[in-house]
Design an enzyme around this catalytic site. Structure first.
Site, mmCIF file in Angstrom:
data_model
loop_
_atom_site.group_PDB
_atom_site.id
_atom_site.type_symbol
_atom_site.label_atom_id
_atom_site.label_comp_id
_atom_site.label_asym_id
_atom_site.label_seq_id
_atom_site.Cartn_x
_atom_site.Cartn_y
_atom_site.Cartn_z
ATOM 1 N N LYS A 117 22.232 -11.027 -3.382
ATOM 2 C CA LYS A 117 23.584 -11.528 -3.665
ATOM 3 C C LYS A 117 24.609 -10.895 -2.729
ATOM 4 O O LYS A 117 25.809 -11.059 -2.917
ATOM 5 C CB LYS A 117 23.957 -11.241 -5.120
ATOM 6 C CG LYS A 117 23.043 -11.928 -6.130
ATOM 7 C CD LYS A 117 23.322 -11.436 -7.547
ATOM 8 C CE LYS A 117 22.225 -11.898 -8.499
ATOM 9 N NZ LYS A 117 22.137 -11.026 -9.672
ATOM 10 N N HIS B 136 8.011 6.928 10.354
ATOM 11 C CA HIS B 136 7.186 6.782 9.159
ATOM 12 C C HIS B 136 6.530 8.144 8.936
ATOM 13 O O HIS B 136 5.328 8.316 9.144
ATOM 14 C CB HIS B 136 6.148 5.679 9.387
ATOM 15 C CG HIS B 136 5.521 5.182 8.112
ATOM 16 N ND1 HIS B 136 5.688 5.790 6.891
ATOM 17 C CD2 HIS B 136 4.730 4.113 7.886
ATOM 18 C CE1 HIS B 136 5.014 5.118 5.969
ATOM 19 N NE2 HIS B 136 4.434 4.082 6.552
ATOM 20 N N ARG C 73 0.816 -1.219 0.000
ATOM 21 C CA ARG C 73 0.000 0.000 0.000
ATOM 22 C C ARG C 73 0.848 1.268 0.000
ATOM 23 O O ARG C 73 0.553 2.211 -0.722
ATOM 24 C CB ARG C 73 -1.017 -0.004 1.149
ATOM 25 C CG ARG C 73 -0.420 0.021 2.529
ATOM 26 C CD ARG C 73 -1.501 0.144 3.590
ATOM 27 N NE ARG C 73 -2.333 -1.062 3.611
ATOM 28 C CZ ARG C 73 -3.564 -1.086 4.083
ATOM 29 N NH1 ARG C 73 -4.129 -0.009 4.548
ATOM 30 N NH2 ARG C 73 -4.245 -2.216 4.102
ATOM 31 N N THR C 74 1.926 1.273 0.776
ATOM 32 C CA THR C 74 2.767 2.476 0.790
ATOM 33 C C THR C 74 3.455 2.655 -0.558
ATOM 34 O O THR C 74 3.561 3.767 -1.086
ATOM 35 C CB THR C 74 3.804 2.387 1.925
ATOM 36 O OG1 THR C 74 3.114 2.161 3.142
ATOM 37 C CG2 THR C 74 4.607 3.667 2.038
ATOM 38 N N ARG D 129 11.928 2.059 2.094
ATOM 39 C CA ARG D 129 11.360 1.308 3.215
ATOM 40 C C ARG D 129 12.408 0.291 3.606
ATOM 41 O O ARG D 129 12.991 -0.365 2.744
ATOM 42 C CB ARG D 129 10.079 0.623 2.749
ATOM 43 C CG ARG D 129 9.558 -0.520 3.599
ATOM 44 C CD ARG D 129 9.029 -0.107 4.948
ATOM 45 N NE ARG D 129 7.874 0.767 4.898
ATOM 46 C CZ ARG D 129 6.614 0.362 5.062
ATOM 47 N NH1 ARG D 129 6.339 -0.894 5.261
ATOM 48 N NH2 ARG D 129 5.641 1.242 5.028
#
Lengths: 481, 314
Positions: free
Chosen positions: B92, B142, B64-65, B114
């Site tokens: 990796k 946030h 959603r973000t 994020r």
């Protein structure tokens, strides 16, 4: 070869000597110590082959011993080698370092111990004593072959920064080590209370949203280990004490006769969890402002130094502030300094943990803990002296006599006949820490760019000059004799 | 737009709200109003950020973000690229710093990130010449969520100053709560943190940074004075970790149950950052109540993120 170290302020805690005078070194040993009054006699004793080192204005003391050094070799030579680590020790004034078990392979067999000893003999700049691993692979499950490690010359046993969570195994380890006459060195963190920690648990960790390690995690384990030392009669050495509660537990245990010794690091004595906040603003100025005021009551304002180190030069979440155990609070620092003053804490030990850039240039919670501490240790501890919180003679004692007592050996001294392990330092020389110029491979320090005061000028190990700053004390610099 | 050029030049990153003044927050909320108007048009696009490249760098899943930022960027005509740690060079073993240097070399102007580790955006900001927007880092912050919460409160209640906001639940592990604390206290709201003591931690840990905040362990004691009730998602693993006796007890003590819903005045906003555990921290009745603004929060999120992107790139 003979050296005459002239006109230094001689501090030799083992002889209870603090005087101005000269030290004569011959063939790797201290031959004589002349006080000013002995000058006439000195002329008579000296021959032609003496190199004179002018130590005017500097302190001449026995070389320091570091109980807690990670040399990282064998296994992690990208972080440090015995050569680079012992050179860093020499730069820091240390003439003996006790090598904590490496990561992989660790010091859990006599063969590894002998390898370290051999490398140290060939490539080391200062004396290296080896601390054996307490458990196989430092995994905390099975005791290492402690008797064989002792036969190979290990001076103590420790799993380094891995706390032994199994209390029964700790009891057995203490019992077994006691029979061998060697201490068990324990870095105390209760496993579940400290699980997943990134920093000290408190207001700063709450603000930053970092998982915290409460002071109680250290205190619970110290209390456990003290109880086990009491039960077994073994010599327990608490590594890197960082909390006020830890100091109180050790003080109480010693008062009732438990065989417990302790060490504190220069960074735990001087830096707080505020450093993790870096240049983020403080929103409740109360606790820090009061300490700042206290710092400003500097008894030596004429020195013109900032009253305290400045954490706001760092970015927030700088992994160089991540150390094990974590940096604590002002209250803890005060208790640690008090413990060091009153002898509850025997020794200053750097906990030198060099890390490569890869381990530090990453997210805070993923960074390897550790500080490259040998080259800044003295200056950090001297900040306590400059602020009037500690006596210079006591600081030297905690770097020389204290570690020797923990190891059950006679301390480094300037007594005639003693091995010439000597440090000359200028307690007032101001310098700016430049980690990129460290001789240690580890450049991990939050002190980079900080102004410190107190610098090692010359270090002599076994009569050999292993570090000398920019021609310090050379004949051309000294007045005519 | 109401932003003065000097102030716009000062802000390069949005990592948390701790460095926002109330005036700057006001400006962003006002800008967001204009953006919301854009979103209500038939053609939901303006050319403000044409030619700019925004990278959505998501080291932790959040559909959603991510979509919200993507819509915001597109509405401003920016190019947006999604970068997910999964299946990328990160798996990796590439470090965050290396990844950022690569994005830099590829010409990114803004990185929206994020990450599961608190503080990771500060590291990125040190190695990136463009702007960094924090879309959630660990337990730390946030900020865009907090701004959309502020926007929603202001839209419904007129102003934020003087409101009493309850933040209920797992505050200790919540980046939403922390950023809201900065924003709400800066705007003059009164905040009460409410939840089980194990999910709050010692009150002094909070009051050292936010002296105005109140701590309560009893929702029923503070519910009646609230203007806003913000419920936080309860991660069910908190119970397995021993922080809670049972979800049933949690719901009984801290859930917005139908009984508690009935006690709330009609003007009391019910908010939730989502995704919700219906039946745990919020009952289905509360989630769909007329005063629940949970869906509006999502809508406002796009407008607020547009306002921020505009401010950084403008």
């Amino acid at each position: 070869m003979r050296y005459l170290i002239k006109n230094g302020s001689i501090i030799d805690p083992a002889q209870r000597v603090a005087t101005v005078g000269d030290v004569l070194v011959t063939d790797g040993k201290v031959e004589r110590l002349f006080e000013i009054a002995d000058r006439a006699e000195e002329q008579h004793v000296l021959g032609d082959d003496v190199e004179i080192i002018d130590a005017r204005g500097a302190v001449v003391a026995p070389g320091f011993t570091d109980l807690h050094t990670y040399l990282r070799q064998p296994g992690e030579e990208h972080k440090e080698t015995i050569a680079s680590g012992t050179l860093a020790a020499a730069h820091g004034g240390f003439t003996t370092v006790c090598a904590m078990p490496t990561e992989h392979p660790t010091h859990d067999t006599a063969a590894t111990v002998r390898l370290v000893q051999e490398l140290a003999r060939r490539e080391g700049h200062v004396h290296v004593d080896v601390i054996g691993a307490l458990t196989v692979g430092r995994e905390g499950r099975v005791l290492a072959d402690l008797a064989e490690l002792a036969e190979a010359g290990c001076i103590a046993f420790s799993d380094g920064d891995r706390a032994l969570s199994d209390a029964a195994l700790m009891r057995h380890a203490l019992t077994y080590a006691a029979a061998l006459g060697l201490p068990v060195m324990s870095l105390c963190q209760e496993a579940r209370l400290s699980a997943g920690w990134a920093m000290h648990e408190g207001a700063v960790s709450t603000r930053l949203g970092l998982p915290g390690c409460p002071a109680a995690a250290e205190e619970a384990q110290i209390a456990r280990d003290i109880a086990l030392a009491e039960l077994t009669g073994a010599h327990l050495h608490i590594c890197q004490v960082s909390t006020a509660g830890g100091v109180a537990l050790i003080r109480a245990a010693r008062a009732r006769g438990v065989r417990v010794t302790a060490e504190v690091s220069p960074h735990h004595l001087t830096l707080t969890d505020r450093w993790v906040l870096g240049n983020l603003a403080i929103h409740d100025p109360a606790p820090v402002a009061s300490s700042a005021q206290r710092r400003q009551s500097n008894p030596h304002p004429e020195l013109g130094l900032p009253s305290w180190l400045d954490p706001t030069r760092l970015p927030p979440y700088d992994p160089s502030t991540r150390v094990c155990p974590p940096l604590r609070t002002e209250e803890d620092i005060e208790a640690l300094a008090e413990g060091l003053r009153d002898g509850t804490i025997d020794a200053i030990a750097t906990g030198h943990s060099p890390q490569s850039r890869v381990e530090k240039e990453c997210e805070y919670g993923l960074a390897a803990p550790g500080i490259s501490g040998l080259e800044t240790a003295l200056a950090l501890v001297l900040s306590l002296v400059h602020r009037g919180e500690m006596d210079l003679v006591d600081v030297v004692a905690r770097l020389t006599e204290g570690p020797a007592q923990v190891l059950g050996r006679s301390p480094a001294t300037l007594r005639p006949g003693a091995r010439a392990d000597i440090v000359i330092f200028d307690p007032d020389a101001a310098w700016t820490v430049d980690a990129t110029r460290f001789v240690s491979r580890g450049q991990n320090t939050p002190l980079h760019g900080q102004r410190l005061k107190g610098q090692v000028m010359l270090t002599m190990a076994g009569g050999n000059i292993v570090f000398r700053r920019d021609g310090f004390g050379a004949p051309d610099a000294k007045p005519a004799h | 737009m109401p932003t003065s050029s000097t102030e716009r030049a000062r802000r390069r990153h949005v990592i948390d709200l701790d460095d926002f003044s109330s005036a700057e927050i006001e400006e962003i909320l006002t800008t967001a109003e204009s953006m919301k108007e854009v979103l209500s048009r038939e053609i939901k696009q303006v050319p403000a950020l044409r030619g700019r490249t925004i990278v959505n760098m998501f080291y932790e899943d959040s559909t959603r973000t991510r979509i919200s930022f993507e819509l915001a960027a597109r509405a401003l005509s920016a190019n947006i690229v999604n970068f997910s740690a999964r299946g990328s060079s990160v798996e990796k073993g590439e470090s965050l710093v290396d990844t950022v240097r690569t994005l830099q070399a590829l010409g990114a102007d803004i990185v929206v990130m994020r990450h599961s580790q608190s503080g990771a955006p500060y590291l990125v900001a040190q190695h990136f010449r463009g702007s960094v927007i924090n879309a959630g880092d660990g337990r730390h912050a946030h900020p865009t969520q907090a701004l959309l919460d502020l926007y929603t409160m202001r839209e419904h209640l007129g102003q934020i100053g003087g409101l009493h906001v309850l933040i209920v639940g797992d505050v200790l592990h919540s980046r939403v709560a922390r950023s809201n604390l900065w924003g709400l206290t800066r705007m003059g709201a009164r905040v009460t943190l409410c939840g089980p003591a194990t999910l709050l931690g010692p009150p002094a840990y909070w009051t050292a940074t936010w002296p105005e905040v109140t701590i309560s362990y009893q929702l029923d004691a503070v519910l009646d004075s609230a203007d806003v009730v913000m419920l936080l998602r309860l991660q069910k693993e908190r119970q397995q970790a021993g922080l809670l006796p049972s979800l049933r007890e949690y719901t009984r003590l801290y859930g917005l149950t139908p009984e508690r819903l009935a006690r709330l005045g009609k003007r009391v906003l019910i908010m939730h950052p989502g995704p919700m555990n219906e039946g745990v921290e919020i009952s289905p009745e509360a989630a769909t109540a007329p005063n629940a603004v949970i869906e509006e929060q999502a809508t406002n999120g796009v407008a607020v993120r547009m306002a921020l992107l505009y401010r950084l790139a403008g």
